[in-house]
Design a protein around this motif. Structure first.
Motif, PDB file in Angstrom:
ATOM      1  N   ARG A 168       0.967  -1.323  -0.041  1.00  0.00           N
ATOM      2  CA  ARG A 168       0.087  -0.085   0.087  1.00  0.00           C
ATOM      3  C   ARG A 168       0.811   1.236  -0.054  1.00  0.00           C
ATOM      4  O   ARG A 168       0.360   2.507  -0.298  1.00  0.00           O
ATOM      5  N   ARG A 169       2.001   1.083   0.300  1.00  0.00           N
ATOM      6  CA  ARG A 169       3.135   2.262   0.310  1.00  0.00           C
ATOM      7  C   ARG A 169       3.760   2.091  -1.116  1.00  0.00           C
ATOM      8  O   ARG A 169       4.488   3.278  -1.172  1.00  0.00           O
ATOM      9  N   ASN A 170       3.817   1.372  -1.935  1.00  0.00           N
ATOM     10  CA  ASN A 170       4.195   1.542  -3.285  1.00  0.00           C
ATOM     11  C   ASN A 170       3.074   0.696  -4.192  1.00  0.00           C
ATOM     12  O   ASN A 170       3.126  -0.271  -4.936  1.00  0.00           O
ATOM     13  N   PRO A 171       2.074   1.779  -4.456  1.00  0.00           N
ATOM     14  CA  PRO A 171       0.986   1.199  -5.423  1.00  0.00           C
ATOM     15  C   PRO A 171       1.164   1.102  -6.677  1.00  0.00           C
ATOM     16  O   PRO A 171       0.521   0.793  -7.362  1.00  0.00           O
ATOM     17  N   PHE A 172       2.334   1.651  -7.382  1.00  0.00           N
ATOM     18  CA  PHE A 172       2.589   1.686  -8.785  1.00  0.00           C
ATOM     19  C   PHE A 172       3.888   0.619  -9.042  1.00  0.00           C
ATOM     20  O   PHE A 172       4.097   0.355 -10.375  1.00  0.00           O
ATOM     21  N   VAL A 173       4.286   0.040  -8.133  1.00  0.00           N
ATOM     22  CA  VAL A 173       5.354  -1.204  -8.238  1.00  0.00           C
ATOM     23  C   VAL A 173       4.607  -2.415  -8.687  1.00  0.00           C
ATOM     24  O   VAL A 173       3.369  -2.748  -8.222  1.00  0.00           O
ATOM     25  N   PHE A 174       5.116  -3.110  -9.867  1.00  0.00           N
ATOM     26  CA  PHE A 174       4.521  -4.220 -10.185  1.00  0.00           C
ATOM     27  C   PHE A 174       4.523  -5.269  -9.470  1.00  0.00           C
ATOM     28  O   PHE A 174       5.548  -5.384  -8.470  1.00  0.00           O
ATOM     29  N   ALA A 175       3.630  -5.940  -9.340  1.00  0.00           N
ATOM     30  CA  ALA A 175       3.369  -6.963  -8.338  1.00  0.00           C
ATOM     31  C   ALA A 175       4.321  -8.067  -8.200  1.00  0.00           C
ATOM     32  O   ALA A 175       4.936  -8.317  -7.234  1.00  0.00           O
ATOM     33  N   PRO A 176       5.106  -8.368  -9.313  1.00  0.00           N
ATOM     34  CA  PRO A 176       6.383  -9.625  -9.323  1.00  0.00           C
ATOM     35  C   PRO A 176       7.402  -8.716  -8.622  1.00  0.00           C
ATOM     36  O   PRO A 176       7.957  -9.682  -7.691  1.00  0.00           O
ATOM     37  N   THR A 177       7.662  -7.538  -8.749  1.00  0.00           N
ATOM     38  CA  THR A 177       8.554  -6.878  -7.771  1.00  0.00           C
ATOM     39  C   THR A 177       8.333  -7.169  -6.164  1.00  0.00           C
ATOM     40  O   THR A 177       9.061  -7.393  -5.627  1.00  0.00           O
ATOM     41  N   LEU A 178       7.060  -6.807  -5.952  1.00  0.00           N
ATOM     42  CA  LEU A 178       6.717  -6.857  -4.604  1.00  0.00           C
ATOM     43  C   LEU A 178       6.762  -8.289  -4.009  1.00  0.00           C
ATOM     44  O   LEU A 178       7.023  -8.618  -2.863  1.00  0.00           O
ATOM     45  N   VAL A 262       7.564  -5.887 -25.738  1.00  0.00           N
ATOM     46  CA  VAL A 262       7.779  -5.159 -24.481  1.00  0.00           C
ATOM     47  C   VAL A 262       7.041  -3.923 -24.353  1.00  0.00           C
ATOM     48  O   VAL A 262       6.524  -3.681 -23.040  1.00  0.00           O
ATOM     49  N   SER A 263       6.539  -3.154 -25.361  1.00  0.00           N
ATOM     50  CA  SER A 263       5.833  -2.118 -25.055  1.00  0.00           C
ATOM     51  C   SER A 263       4.432  -2.330 -24.794  1.00  0.00           C
ATOM     52  O   SER A 263       3.565  -1.592 -23.809  1.00  0.00           O
ATOM     53  N   SER A 264       3.583  -3.527 -25.496  1.00  0.00           N
ATOM     54  CA  SER A 264       2.510  -3.831 -25.189  1.00  0.00           C
ATOM     55  C   SER A 264       2.479  -4.482 -23.538  1.00  0.00           C
ATOM     56  O   SER A 264       1.287  -4.279 -22.908  1.00  0.00           O
ATOM     57  N   ASN A 265       3.448  -4.763 -22.993  1.00  0.00           N
ATOM     58  CA  ASN A 265       3.572  -5.492 -21.942  1.00  0.00           C
ATOM     59  C   ASN A 265       3.233  -4.093 -20.766  1.00  0.00           C
ATOM     60  O   ASN A 265       2.908  -4.428 -19.563  1.00  0.00           O
ATOM     61  N   TYR A 266       3.588  -3.138 -21.101  1.00  0.00           N
ATOM     62  CA  TYR A 266       3.618  -1.999 -20.218  1.00  0.00           C
ATOM     63  C   TYR A 266       2.480  -1.467 -19.769  1.00  0.00           C
ATOM     64  O   TYR A 266       1.823  -0.994 -18.731  1.00  0.00           O
ATOM     65  N   ASP A 267       1.369  -1.716 -21.039  1.00  0.00           N
ATOM     66  CA  ASP A 267       0.048  -1.353 -20.602  1.00  0.00           C
ATOM     67  C   ASP A 267      -0.682  -1.951 -19.296  1.00  0.00           C
ATOM     68  O   ASP A 267      -1.049  -1.395 -18.501  1.00  0.00           O
ATOM     69  N   GLU A 268      -0.655  -3.229 -19.496  1.00  0.00           N
ATOM     70  CA  GLU A 268      -1.191  -4.120 -18.525  1.00  0.00           C
ATOM     71  C   GLU A 268      -0.405  -3.889 -17.026  1.00  0.00           C
ATOM     72  O   GLU A 268      -0.984  -4.097 -16.116  1.00  0.00           O
ATOM     73  N   CYS A 269       0.900  -3.924 -17.196  1.00  0.00           N
ATOM     74  CA  CYS A 269       1.775  -3.811 -15.774  1.00  0.00           C
ATOM     75  C   CYS A 269       1.527  -2.661 -15.263  1.00  0.00           C
ATOM     76  O   CYS A 269       1.406  -2.367 -14.014  1.00  0.00           O
ATOM     77  N   CYS A 270       1.395  -1.351 -16.099  1.00  0.00           N
ATOM     78  CA  CYS A 270       1.113   0.134 -15.348  1.00  0.00           C
ATOM     79  C   CYS A 270      -0.320   0.159 -14.759  1.00  0.00           C
ATOM     80  O   CYS A 270      -0.607   0.593 -13.893  1.00  0.00           O
ATOM     81  N   GLU A 271      -1.154  -0.462 -15.568  1.00  0.00           N
ATOM     82  CA  GLU A 271      -2.568  -0.676 -15.065  1.00  0.00           C
ATOM     83  C   GLU A 271      -2.797  -1.282 -13.808  1.00  0.00           C
ATOM     84  O   GLU A 271      -3.782  -1.058 -13.164  1.00  0.00           O
ATOM     85  N   GLY A 272      -2.069  -2.298 -13.538  1.00  0.00           N
ATOM     86  CA  GLY A 272      -2.288  -3.039 -12.395  1.00  0.00           C
ATOM     87  C   GLY A 272      -2.712  -4.396 -12.655  1.00  0.00           C
ATOM     88  O   GLY A 272      -2.985  -5.240 -11.920  1.00  0.00           O
ATOM     89  N   ASP A 273      -2.855  -4.865 -14.100  1.00  0.00           N
ATOM     90  CA  ASP A 273      -3.550  -6.228 -14.656  1.00  0.00           C
ATOM     91  C   ASP A 273      -2.192  -7.085 -14.516  1.00  0.00           C
ATOM     92  O   ASP A 273      -1.354  -7.389 -15.349  1.00  0.00           O
TER      93      ASP A 273
END
Length: 602
Positions: A168-178, A262-273
């Motif tokens: 909750r303190r890192n809301p934009f970090v991709f889930a795999p990193t967390l 790579v570029s299409s990957n960022y859409d989902e990662c940034c959105e939180g999907d």
């Protein structure tokens, strides 16, 4: 968290039992089975991360209820995957479950998102995330002995709490990193709780884990902010430069194929999907390893590793050696008679290839500098192709690029020399003053954080052989944090212009900024500058934090004062603290502070 023993990103995360096209290759089947098993055993963590990032204000108890619901959902779909509810996208399932929690949307102000559906709802949840987490209480800390007792008493609950607080303190970090951070922290706790000197063990082993989180948080936030503010085109340009430097022997057609993934990957990662983010990353890594000879000689061992370890190994691998037959310059972009015709035939492909050819020949340059060269080349051709003799005009393009790069290089060298002369504290105060003057609307905490990160940039990079690229690349991450992820973030007109006008020239734009002219200082509050005897009990780190906040607050009040005068004021503050803390009794210290504080503020 039985299966979460990882040393890198967990990219292969399909979440729950989403309907997927069944893999046909044996290797793909193995990947699918490993991932599916991982998901079945770790659905709780994935739910915690998603919920905590979307609804940061939610309590741990509210989160536990959602976890229970999602575990039941998983169990029912594993028992019968043909149920209608099991065909939904995992992210939609989670968001529907969050919206269905009684009273929660109203309590935490996201009911407007729950009134939407599908893509609109996903985007709404994304925009509802708050990068500034000052509204949350301080991160809970425990004495190492208490920490280990809690870990031993209920390991699952202890780690759930950790994941919840970090997410909750890192809301934009991709889930795999967390998830990777959680894995590392579990290893640290397991090891340190067996040590006699637990304090030293946690301090030594937990620091790299948090550095890992900070580094990837900064990068991923910057990527998402760039995507939202500048769009896919700029993201493509950045990725072409990065991958061309890393894989200099790759063919252009192969690179473009990879860039699309790579570029299409960022859409989902940034959105939180999470699901689609992971699936695309899986595709990218499989792509690279299936053609590793065409990519790099440095990834053979990486591709032999197991799936989760393989990913981080490839990401962290060194840049491949430049092919011996690769000339120092590509003549087709400066010596050909047909440059203008080739540009006009397909501008996007033409400039993408120029970016590729120039980047792989200059592994020592920063990504912003490479993008500036691309922009310079575009501007040059725009002029040259309108002259009577275009070849004579663009023939000396390489000289212009070298001249611009040399200018940037000298500037970085001067900044490194300046930073060494100032020393660590002096450098920090320099940037605290600078950031506060150009963006006084930011919170004191944000400004202190930005100043400290600039110190890290110069202390990290100025002793390296690749000093130029290191400084510019990391400074760009700090500026990305200042600009924020959300495209609607507004600080002040001058800063907003630098954040949104041209990504390649964001650094030079910020360098040109001075004091914000129309800023109205906050009303004077004596409380901000009233010091108490507890200053004398502060440890070095805590005292430094108070000093940093004091400086920022002073600059916000007196932003028109010269930097040298502010530095002098800070020295006076330090002298006052030292003088007053020499008094034996608290009453005497208080009297001293009451006398000295007004002098400093005045």
């Amino acid at each position: 968290m039985k299966q979460l023993k990882l040393t890198g990103f967990i990219y292969f995360l399909f979440f729950l039992t989403e309907s997927l096209m069944l893999p046909t290759e044996l290797q793909d089947l193995d990947n699918f089975n490993i991932t599916q098993k991982f998901i079945e055993e770790n659905v709780e963590y994935i739910t915690i991360i998603t919920f905590a990032q979307y609804v940061q204000e939610a309590t741990f108890e509210e989160m536990e209820k959602l976890v229970k619901d999602m575990v039941e959902y998983k169990d029912s779909c594993m028992a019968n995957s043909m149920l209608p509810k099991c065909s939904k996208l995992p992210n939609d399932v989670l968001q529907e479950a969050i919206c269905a929690m009684e009273g929660l949307p109203q309590k935490h102000n996201f009911s407007h998102c729950c009134s939407k559906a599908d893509a609109e709802r996903r985007i709404c949840f994304f925009y509802n995330k708050k990068a500034n987490v000052g509204f949350l209480p301080p991160f809970p800390t425990l004495d190492p002995e208490e920490k280990c007792q809690a870990f031993k008493n209920n390991k699952e609950s202890f780690l759930n709490h950790f994941v919840y607080e970090v997410a909750r303190r890192n809301p934009f970090v991709f889930a795999p990193t967390l998830l990777t951070v959680a894995a590392h922290f579990e290893d640290v706790a397991t090891s340190c709780c067996e040590e006699q000197n637990k304090v030293n063990c946690f301090q030594t082993r937990a620091v790299p884990v948090m550095q890992y989180l900070k580094a990837f948080s900064s990068y991923q936030n910057n990527v998402c902010g760039t995507l939202l503010k500048f769009g896919t085109k700029i993201i493509n340009s950045i990725n072409i430069a990065i991958l061309s430097q890393k894989f200099p022997k790759i063919e252009f057609e192969e690179l473009i194929s990879l860039i699309e993934d790579v570029s299409s990957n960022y859409d989902e990662c940034c959105e939180g999907d999470v699901v689609h983010c992971i699936r695309h990353m899986s595709k990218i890594m499989n792509h690279i390893c299936s053609k590793q000879d065409a990519f790099s000689s440095k990834i053979k061992e990486c591709c032999e590793k197991k799936i989760p370890e393989r990913d981080q190994c490839i990401i962290n691998s060194n840049k491949d050696d430049r092919p011996k037959d690769l000339s120092l310059r590509e003549a087709k972009f400066t010596d050909s008679e047909n440059v203008c015709q080739e540009r006009d035939a397909d501008p996007d492909t033409f400039f993408a290839e120029f970016n590729f050819e120039y980047s792989r020949r200059h592994p020592d340059l920063s990504i912003p500098q490479l993008l500036r060269v691309v922009q310079m080349y575009k501007d040059l051709l725009r002029n040259c192709c309108n002259t009577e003799n275009p070849p004579d005009c663009y023939r000396y393009a390489e000289d212009k690029f070298n001249e611009a790069t040399e200018k940037s290089l000298k500037k970085i060298q001067q900044e490194c020399k300046h930073s060494q002369n100032l020393g660590k504290d002096g450098l920090k105060y320099h940037y605290l003053i600078r950031f506060t003057k150009i963006a006084p609307q930011l919170s004191t905490e944000e400004l202190v954080s930005l100043g400290k990160k600039m110190v890290t940039v110069f202390t990290t990079c100025c002793t390296l052989s690749e000093e130029f690229a290191c400084v510019e690349n990391l400074v760009d991450l700090v500026l990305g944090e200042l600009c924020g992820v959300n495209e609607n973030r507004t600080i002040n007109p001058a800063v907003d212009h630098c954040c949104k006008s041209n990504f390649a020239f964001r650094g030079p734009c910020f360098e040109s900024l001075t004091t914000h002219k129309t800023y109205v200082p906050p009303p004077f509050s004596q409380d901000l500058f009233t010091f108490h005897p507890d200053m004398c009990q502060s440890q070095n780190e805590e005292l430094q934090k108070k000093t940093d906040r004091f400086l920022v607050n002073i600059v916000k009040l007196k932003y028109e004062v010269a930097n040298e005068e502010l530095q002098s004021l800070l020295t006076n503050f330090g002298n006052a603290v030292e003088k007053c803390c020499k008094a034996e009794k608290d009453e005497e210290k208080l009297v001293c502070f009451n006398v000295e504080s007004p002098k400093i503020v005045t």
